[in-house]
Design a protein around this motif. Structure first.
Motif, PDB file in Angstrom:
ATOM      1  N   TYR A 121       0.402  -1.214   0.053  1.00 11.74           N
ATOM      2  CA  TYR A 121      -0.337  -0.102   0.276  1.00 11.74           C
ATOM      3  C   TYR A 121       0.853   1.131  -0.069  1.00 11.74           C
ATOM      4  N   ALA A 122       1.882   1.213   1.019  1.00  9.64           N
ATOM      5  CA  ALA A 122       2.616   2.476   0.861  1.00  9.64           C
ATOM      6  C   ALA A 122       3.432   2.618  -0.793  1.00  9.64           C
ATOM      7  N   LYS A 123       3.494   1.650  -1.529  1.00 10.35           N
ATOM      8  CA  LYS A 123       4.206   1.203  -2.283  1.00 10.35           C
ATOM      9  C   LYS A 123       3.639   2.307  -3.326  1.00 10.35           C
ATOM     10  N   ASP A 124       2.614   2.086  -3.417  1.00 13.05           N
ATOM     11  CA  ASP A 124       1.139   2.377  -3.970  1.00 13.05           C
ATOM     12  C   ASP A 124       0.727   3.774  -4.062  1.00 13.05           C
ATOM     13  N   VAL A 125       1.259   4.468  -2.342  1.00 15.61           N
ATOM     14  CA  VAL A 125       0.103   5.640  -2.345  1.00 15.61           C
ATOM     15  C   VAL A 125       2.178   6.382  -2.972  1.00 15.61           C
ATOM     16  N   GLU A 126       3.245   6.092  -2.497  1.00 19.98           N
ATOM     17  CA  GLU A 126       4.004   6.295  -3.000  1.00 19.98           C
ATOM     18  C   GLU A 126       4.156   6.680  -4.872  1.00 19.98           C
ATOM     19  N   GLU A 127       3.894   6.178  -5.416  1.00 18.27           N
ATOM     20  CA  GLU A 127       3.457   6.228  -6.674  1.00 18.27           C
ATOM     21  C   GLU A 127       2.898   7.760  -7.352  1.00 18.27           C
ATOM     22  N   LYS A 128       1.479   7.535  -6.910  1.00 19.65           N
ATOM     23  CA  LYS A 128       0.375   8.330  -7.034  1.00 19.65           C
ATOM     24  C   LYS A 128      -0.044   9.303  -6.672  1.00 19.65           C
ATOM     25  N   LYS A 129       0.182   9.436  -5.384  1.00 20.27           N
ATOM     26  CA  LYS A 129       0.058  10.339  -4.877  1.00 20.27           C
ATOM     27  C   LYS A 129       1.014  12.457  -5.459  1.00 20.27           C
ATOM     28  N   GLU A 130       1.994  12.315  -6.484  1.00 19.82           N
ATOM     29  CA  GLU A 130       2.184  13.162  -7.032  1.00 19.82           C
ATOM     30  C   GLU A 130       1.434  13.881  -8.201  1.00 19.82           C
ATOM     31  N   GLN A 131       0.129  12.734  -8.687  1.00 19.35           N
ATOM     32  CA  GLN A 131      -0.938  13.135  -9.737  1.00 19.35           C
ATOM     33  C   GLN A 131      -1.965  14.016  -9.369  1.00 19.35           C
ATOM     34  N   ASN A 132      -2.295  14.048  -7.174  1.00 15.75           N
ATOM     35  CA  ASN A 132      -2.969  13.840  -6.770  1.00 15.75           C
ATOM     36  C   ASN A 132      -2.874  15.175  -6.148  1.00 15.75           C
ATOM     37  N   GLU A 133      -1.983  15.775  -6.304  1.00 13.76           N
ATOM     38  CA  GLU A 133      -1.621  17.118  -5.556  1.00 13.76           C
ATOM     39  C   GLU A 133      -2.023  17.870  -5.625  1.00 13.76           C
ATOM     40  N   HIS A 134      -2.339  19.156  -4.973  1.00 17.08           N
ATOM     41  CA  HIS A 134      -2.825  20.815  -5.186  1.00 17.08           C
ATOM     42  C   HIS A 134      -1.585  21.141  -5.805  1.00 17.08           C
ATOM     43  N   TYR A 135      -1.888  22.217  -7.318  1.00 16.19           N
ATOM     44  CA  TYR A 135      -1.003  22.371  -8.022  1.00 16.19           C
ATOM     45  C   TYR A 135      -1.703  24.260  -7.575  1.00 16.19           C
ATOM     46  N   ASN A 136      -0.999  25.002  -7.138  1.00 18.62           N
ATOM     47  CA  ASN A 136      -0.476  26.344  -7.755  1.00 18.62           C
ATOM     48  C   ASN A 136      -0.465  26.860  -9.589  1.00 18.62           C
TER      49      ASN A 136
END
Length: 254
Positions: free
Chosen positions: A173-188
């Motif tokens: 689960y931790a690896k999955d979160v690490e790989e995908k979290k950047e796709q779902n971060e807030h952007y400015n």
């Protein structure tokens, strides 16, 4: 707190109690009548605020894991300012210590019999329920928040569970979160993508409306191209680039 006589604690629970006893010597007694909310973090300790927000977020669902999050926040705060010299730090740490002493006694395990198993099971359940299943039903901003919580939970988990005891399911689960979290971060700024999966933020109605407005500006002066042909431009960013140009290293942002 651990008792010096009578019943005997076992395993990680006893270790945690010893750490609580040590923590009591880190701060001096403060004014117990002064109320300090755990979200009112001194500016010098701003990096622990996300940990405390997660603790508040999961409090009702699992008070024991919320306690472990606050415990981690306290230890991190002490490493950042061991002498409590920052403005409001001593008062804040004293309040948090009193709260932790109370929660250690009262926050019961929900999923397991000890803290390492409790936080691993909670982390796995959280990821399964909110990420694996929620990716098809939740809004992009909700998914972004879920990934932030999952990241904090795993950071706390690693302080509670020895690396050799982190089970395969948790690591997956931790690896999955690490790989995908950047796709779902807030952007400015809007992310650049030419091929592949469209970032979730680009699917938001307000983002689509903003892009349509940028690309359909009426009345921009036309450009005179070779052979005296005029080229109309409706994209304001393209027009600005043609008139003023952009620095080469910045052009990939557009």
């Amino acid at each position: 707190m651990a008792s010096s006589s009578g019943t005997k604690d076992v395993g990680p629970q006893r270790s945690m109690s010893r750490r609580m006893t040590k923590m009591a010597s880190m701060v001096e007694a403060g004014d117990e009548n002064t109320a300090v909310d755990s979200e009112t973090v001194p500016s010098s300790l701003a990096s622990i605020a996300p940990i405390l927000r997660v603790a508040n977020e999961i409090e009702l669902e699992n008070p024991r894991v919320a306690y472990l999050c606050r415990f981690h926040a306290f230890e991190k705060a002490h490493r950042m300012d061991p002498t409590s010299s920052g403005r409001g730090v001593r008062q804040f740490k004293t309040y948090l210590l009193h709260r932790l002493e109370k929660e250690e006694r009262e926050a019961e395990h929900v999923l397991a019999k000890n803290d390492p198993k409790e936080i691993q099971k909670y982390y796995q359940n959280f990821c399964e329920k909110n990420i694996r299943e929620g990716q098809y039903t939740k809004k992009p901003e909700e998914i972004a928040k879920i990934y932030q919580i999952a990241t904090v939970l795993y950071d706390v988990l690693r302080t509670v569970v020895p690396s050799s005891k982190v089970d395969h399911e948790t690591q997956r689960y931790a690896k999955d979160v690490e790989e995908k979290k950047e796709q779902n971060e807030h952007y400015n700024i809007l992310p650049l993508y030419a091929v592949g999966v469209e970032p979730e933020i680009m699917k938001l109605p307000e983002i689509k409306a903003a892009l349509r407005a940028i690309r359909n500006v009426v009345g921009l002066p036309s450009f005179l191209m070779p052979k005296e042909k005029e080229r109309p431009v409706n994209d304001i960013l393209e027009w600005l680039a043609m008139v003023f140009g952009f620095q080469k290293e910045k052009s990939s942002w557009l």
